[in-house]
Design an enzyme around this catalytic site. Structure first.
Site, PDB file in Angstrom:
ATOM      1  CB  ALA A  63      -0.871  -0.016   1.248  1.00 38.74           C
ATOM      2  N   GLY A 102       0.506  -5.096   0.810  1.00 39.76           N
ATOM      3  CA  GLY A 102      -0.654  -5.093  -0.074  1.00 39.76           C
ATOM      4  C   GLY A 102      -0.344  -5.690  -1.443  1.00 39.76           C
ATOM      5  CD  GLU A 105      -2.537  -7.660   2.648  1.00 42.99           C
ATOM      6  OE1 GLU A 105      -2.352  -6.462   2.339  1.00 42.99           O
ATOM      7  OE2 GLU A 105      -3.049  -8.029   3.719  1.00 42.99           O
ATOM      8  CD  GLU A 125       1.493  -5.748   5.381  1.00 41.12           C
ATOM      9  OE1 GLU A 125       2.321  -6.654   5.643  1.00 41.12           O
ATOM     10  OE2 GLU A 125       0.779  -5.763   4.374  1.00 41.12           O
TER      11      GLU A 125
HETATM   12  C1  3H9 Z   1       0.632  -2.290   3.440  1.00 41.04           C
HETATM   13  O1  3H9 Z   1       0.837  -2.761   2.366  1.00 41.04           O
HETATM   14  C2  3H9 Z   1      -0.678  -2.384   4.159  1.00 41.04           C
HETATM   15  C3  3H9 Z   1      -1.604  -3.400   3.583  1.00 41.04           C
HETATM   16  O2  3H9 Z   1      -1.428  -4.644   4.210  1.00 41.04           O
HETATM   17  C4  3H9 Z   1      -3.029  -3.053   3.886  1.00 41.04           C
HETATM   18  C5  3H9 Z   1      -3.633  -1.936   3.161  1.00 41.04           C
HETATM   19  C6  3H9 Z   1      -5.102  -1.785   3.421  1.00 41.04           C
HETATM   20  N1  3H9 Z   1       4.625   3.526   0.053  1.00 41.04           N
HETATM   21  O3  3H9 Z   1      13.265   1.858   0.236  1.00 41.04           O
HETATM   22  P1  3H9 Z   1      13.656   2.587  -0.983  1.00 41.04           P
HETATM   23  C7  3H9 Z   1       9.348   4.980  -1.319  1.00 41.04           C
HETATM   24  S1  3H9 Z   1       1.837  -1.427   4.252  1.00 41.04           S
HETATM   25  C8  3H9 Z   1       5.085   4.748  -0.252  1.00 41.04           C
HETATM   26  O4  3H9 Z   1      14.719   3.621  -0.879  1.00 41.04           O
HETATM   27  P2  3H9 Z   1      14.794   0.202  -2.089  1.00 41.04           P
HETATM   28  C9  3H9 Z   1      10.453   5.307  -0.334  1.00 41.04           C
HETATM   29  O5  3H9 Z   1       9.993   6.176   0.662  1.00 41.04           O
HETATM   30  C10 3H9 Z   1       3.204  -1.433   3.140  1.00 41.04           C
HETATM   31  N2  3H9 Z   1       6.372   4.982  -0.574  1.00 41.04           N
HETATM   32  O6  3H9 Z   1      14.034   1.589  -2.174  1.00 41.04           O
HETATM   33  C11 3H9 Z   1      11.471   5.940  -1.248  1.00 41.04           C
HETATM   34  O7  3H9 Z   1      11.055   7.261  -1.507  1.00 41.04           O
HETATM   35  P3  3H9 Z   1      12.120   8.408  -1.715  1.00 41.04           P
HETATM   36  C12 3H9 Z   1       3.913  -2.726   3.139  1.00 41.04           C
HETATM   37  C13 3H9 Z   1       7.208   3.943  -0.585  1.00 41.04           C
HETATM   38  O8  3H9 Z   1      14.995  -0.228  -3.479  1.00 41.04           O
HETATM   39  C14 3H9 Z   1      11.331   5.151  -2.555  1.00 41.04           C
HETATM   40  O9  3H9 Z   1      10.017   4.550  -2.490  1.00 41.04           O
HETATM   41  N3  3H9 Z   1       5.100  -2.623   2.339  1.00 41.04           N
HETATM   42  C15 3H9 Z   1       6.780   2.647  -0.273  1.00 41.04           C
HETATM   43  O10 3H9 Z   1      15.958   0.306  -1.178  1.00 41.04           O
HETATM   44  C16 3H9 Z   1      12.350   4.056  -2.722  1.00 41.04           C
HETATM   45  O11 3H9 Z   1      12.338   3.234  -1.557  1.00 41.04           O
HETATM   46  C17 3H9 Z   1       6.269  -2.226   2.855  1.00 41.04           C
HETATM   47  O12 3H9 Z   1       6.394  -1.993   4.026  1.00 41.04           O
HETATM   48  C18 3H9 Z   1       5.411   2.451   0.048  1.00 41.04           C
HETATM   49  N4  3H9 Z   1       4.929   1.222   0.343  1.00 41.04           N
HETATM   50  O13 3H9 Z   1      13.776  -0.782  -1.383  1.00 41.04           O
HETATM   51  C19 3H9 Z   1       7.419  -2.120   1.884  1.00 41.04           C
HETATM   52  N5  3H9 Z   1       7.835   1.808  -0.347  1.00 41.04           N
HETATM   53  O14 3H9 Z   1      12.949   8.012  -2.890  1.00 41.04           O
HETATM   54  C20 3H9 Z   1       8.155  -0.826   2.100  1.00 41.04           C
HETATM   55  C21 3H9 Z   1       8.883   2.562  -0.728  1.00 41.04           C
HETATM   56  O15 3H9 Z   1      11.303   9.639  -1.893  1.00 41.04           O
HETATM   57  N6  3H9 Z   1       9.193  -0.628   1.140  1.00 41.04           N
HETATM   58  N7  3H9 Z   1       8.508   3.854  -0.872  1.00 41.04           N
HETATM   59  O16 3H9 Z   1      12.932   8.437  -0.443  1.00 41.04           O
HETATM   60  C22 3H9 Z   1      10.384  -1.273   1.187  1.00 41.04           C
HETATM   61  O17 3H9 Z   1      10.620  -2.136   2.009  1.00 41.04           O
HETATM   62  C23 3H9 Z   1      11.436  -0.846   0.211  1.00 41.04           C
HETATM   63  O18 3H9 Z   1      11.082   0.413  -0.287  1.00 41.04           O
HETATM   64  C24 3H9 Z   1      11.636  -1.811  -0.995  1.00 41.04           C
HETATM   65  C25 3H9 Z   1      12.599  -1.155  -2.016  1.00 41.04           C
HETATM   66  C26 3H9 Z   1      12.233  -3.133  -0.509  1.00 41.04           C
HETATM   67  C27 3H9 Z   1      10.346  -2.068  -1.712  1.00 41.04           C
END
Ligand code: 3H9
Length: 689
Positions: A63, A102, A105, A125
């Site tokens: 999400a 998400g 999911e 999450e």
């Molecule tokens: C969820 O899904 C809830 C659901 O169960 C229910 C819903 C109803 N959203 O980390 P990076 C941005 S909760 C918004 O440097 P990498 C991040 O801030 C979510 N922004 O890259 C950054 O921005 P900026 C569950 C996001 O290659 C840019 O993307 N998912 C999100 O080192 C690059 O990110 C997670 O918790 C997001 N979801 O790593 C996954 N994700 O460039 C969270 C990233 O402006 N994300 N951004 O600073 C990660 O773990 C890592 O970003 C990922 C890539 C491994 C994907």
């Protein structure tokens, strides 16, 4: 069709492609066209099967976290998932990169999941103080069993494609041409026909007989939660998947999600997610990066060896320098032993160990550092010694090589000035054990070139560290604030608190351990030596050291560790010593509350953080939070000291510091102007820049 979701056709197979860089998060502008596309493909008689794939470097990574805490725009993810899962035609998720939260999911609501061999799948999450809110807690156990799902959801750690295949989470793994193979998979399914069972209707992996074992595991995990609500909620939701009908379990998951997403802990953890990424940003446009192919490390002791391992673990060849062949062999043997422990624990394969050891080149000759692009010294913490090392580096390092000191306290400007190239000098303050601890304070000296700084920040992230750029001052951000936190510890003991009472106030707050337990673990002799060098004293800690009580390593410190135990037991001798010292000083013992302990230790810590912002040693309050959570165990659910100050109330903190200042006259309680200003504005925002 939209810029973010497109549909292409390959015969009767429709491919829905999500393209929302950088990580294909399910933002509103994706959800809306995604819903439209699914509804229209569902109703289109020409479409026999649907593949969901993503453009760019990853499948949907979750999400959109920036939308949490705001009114959710429709359609919500849950509505999309309900539509997708009800489609009777075969649906296939084609997963590359990371399918997280998400994103996973969404994939779980397809009939089938196929993955690229390098893909990772998980429900992280919990790391944001949440539980999966799009049905993940109810669907994942249906595919992989409740125990496996519990482990994945409570840890939040993703698994690789091969493990996902073995667990039943994905149905096929391909080395290449993922989308083409997903299309052909979907086509074959459509050709075969029949009813495709949605995940919600698969019950064969759910066995109520496993409940007692499940509850045992969940209870173990709850013990480790240390006051965090999300891991407990995750476990409860997975349990519901076994005990409740699907729709009831889904509704219960929703209730838990809403409670968590509106709570302080999740707000704190979301703050930290963005704070970590913000900390890695260096002001300045289009900064170039220097090439880093080989790294030199000077000193093969505990710190140097750990630093060398941290780089080797990230795949970098390392030249390790010691002053004598003997010291070098000792250092290399320790590295070998450390890797062997990882192999024995099962966290590293023999092959990986062999590869990592193959990256080391030992030497006693400074000339061998000439081909290094970054050289980090980890020699004795004394200015004269450091300057001598930098003088020698200046003579042998290639032009443009970055020269780094691992000092914890010393003036990096002075070290830089001892070379002919101060623009290439900076501090890399690793935390011990350097191969394990995530925090890396990157010290920007007055003349450090921005591209050198940007290079090491990027390198740090590449080797899995959490970098935070700090300015030059005694102890930088972390150790300087640690000193402020510890300043009142002795006074609290003398006034009537016991070490275990103080430590308990800390663990109740959520710290992994309190200051006295930490001192015993690290070795009390270190602080003793430092105090002597600086002409300082600490009545109780000094007296303990004089008795040879250095902490765990001598079996006695602030606590007793009998028969090699690592569990601290209160020692009546220490309590008697404290009372005797108090009597010598004419201090009558009184009852000290947990609130007072927190006020007199953590409020000065925050005040010091404010001073650090005033002096521009840190660029942002959130950088300080990142330092404290990753380097010192500040509870993640409280978001770091500066975020927690907002929860606690800065006005209250200021009032209590004023009170203690008035009572004691101690400098440590003098409120710094920035903190006072914050009490009025109510927010750190905009103050530090
Ligand atoms: C969820 O899904 C809830 C659901 O169960 C229910 C819903 C109803 N959203 O980390 P990076 C941005 S909760 C918004 O440097 P990498 C991040 O801030 C979510 N922004 O890259 C950054 O921005 P900026 C569950 C996001 O290659 C840019 O993307 N998912 C999100 O080192 C690059 O990110 C997670 O918790 C997001 N979801 O790593 C996954 N994700 O460039 C969270 C990233 O402006 N994300 N951004 O600073 C990660 O773990 C890592 O970003 C990922 C890539 C491994 C994907």
């Amino acid at each position: 069709m939209s810029n973010f979701v497109s549909v292409t056709r390959d015969g009767g197979v429709a491919v829905v492609s999500i393209d929302n860089p950088p990580v294909n998060a399910l933002s509103f502008h994706v959800r809306e066209p995604l819903m439209q596309a699914l509804v229209s493909l569902r109703d289109d008689p020409e479409v026999a099967a649907i593949v969901i794939a993503c453009a760019g470097r990853t499948f949907v990574a979750g999400a959109d976290i920036t939308e949490f805490g705001k009114p959710m725009q429709q359609p919500e993810l849950r509505a999309i998932i309900a539509v997708l899962e009800a489609i009777a035609k075969p649906t296939v998720a084609a997963i590359h990169g990371t399918a997280l939260g998400g994103g996973l999911e969404l994939a779980l609501s397809c009939h089938v999941r196929v993955a690229d061999a390098g893909a990772k799948l998980g429900l992280p999450e919990v790391k944001l103080g949440l539980l999966p809110g799009g049905g993940g807690t109810v669907r994942l156990p249906r595919l992989v069993g409740a125990e496996k799902a519990l482990g994945m959801i409570v840890s939040g750690t993703p698994i690789g494609a091969a493990e996902a295949l073995a667990a039943g989470l994905v149905d096929a793994v391909f080395d290449s041409d993922l989308t083409a193979k997903a299309i052909s998979f979907a086509r074959d399914m459509a050709a075969k026909g029949g009813r495709f069972t949605p995940v919600r209707d698969r019950l064969d992996r759910l066995d109520p007989a496993e409940l007692p074992e499940f509850d045992k595991q969940a209870a173990e995990l709850a013990k480790k939660a240390r006051g965090l609500e999300a891991p407990i909620a995750c476990a409860q939701a997975v349990r519901n998947a076994i005990t409740l009908p699907f729709d009831e379990a889904l509704a219960a998951e929703r209730t838990l999600f809403l409670k968590l997403v509106g709570g302080d802990q999740s707000r704190a953890q979301r703050h930290l997610f963005f704070a970590e990424r913000e900390a890695a940003k260096i002001p300045g446009k289009d900064l170039s990066r220097r090439k880093i192919a080989r790294i030199g490390v000077i000193g093969a002791g505990t710190m140097g060896g750990g630093i060398a391992m941290a780089f080797a673990n990230g795949g970098y060849p390392v030249t390790l320098l010691e002053t004598s062949g003997e010291a070098l062999q000792r250092g290399l043997a320790t590295i070998d032993k450390n890797y062997a422990v990882s192999v024995a624990r099962g966290s590293l394969s023999e092959e990986a160990k062999r590869q990592r050891l193959g990256l080391f080149k030992g030497t006693t000759d400074y000339n061998d550092l000439a081909d290094c692009d970054l050289i980090v010294e980890a020699v004795f913490e004394e200015m004269a010694v450091k300057k001598e090392v930098f003088g020698r580096l200046d003579a042998v390092a290639r032009p443009g090589a970055i020269l780094a000191t691992n000092t914890s306290y010393l003036d990096v400007n002075e070290i830089a000035a001892s070379t002919s190239r101060p623009q290439d000098v900076l501090g890399l303050h690793f935390f011990s054990p350097a191969n394990v601890m995530k925090l890396l304070e990157i010290v920007r000296a007055e003349k450090t070139a921005p591209d050198a700084l940007a290079t090491v920040v990027e390198l740090a992230r590449r080797i899995g560290k959490v970098p935070v750029v700090v300015g030059v001052c005694h102890g930088f951000v972390g150790n300087r604030m640690l000193a402020a936190r510890g300043a009142e510890s002795e006074a609290l003991l003398l006034e009537g608190a016991t070490p275990s009472q103080i430590d308990r106030a800390f663990t109740d707050f959520g710290w992994p351990m309190g200051p006295f337990q930490m001192g015993d673990l690290a070795g009390l002799d270190i602080g003793w030596r430092n105090r002597k060098a600086r002409g300082q004293t600490a009545a109780i800690a000094d007296a303990l050291c004089e008795q040879g009580r250095f902490g765990q390593k001598t079996g006695r410190g602030f606590y007793l560790y009998e028969n090699g135990s690592r569990v601290p037991a209160p020692d009546p001798d220490v309590e008697a010593l404290i009372r005797a010292k108090a009597a010598e000083k004419g201090i009558a013992p009184r009852t000290i509350s947990a609130d007072e302990i927190i006020e007199r230790t953590l409020y000065p810590l925050i005040n010091e953080g404010a001073k650090i912002l005033e002096e521009k040693i840190s660029a942002r309050a959130s950088d300080i939070d990142v330092v404290w959570v990753n380097g010192y165990g500040f509870p993640v659910g409280k978001g770091g000291p500066m975020f927690w100050a907002g929860l606690e109330g800065v006005d209250k903190i200021v009032a209590r510091l004023d009170h203690w200042h008035e009572q004691t006259g101690k400098e440590i309680f003098r409120v710094t102007p920035l903190l006072r200003q914050m009490a009025v504005s109510g927010s750190w925002e905009g103050v530090a820049s």
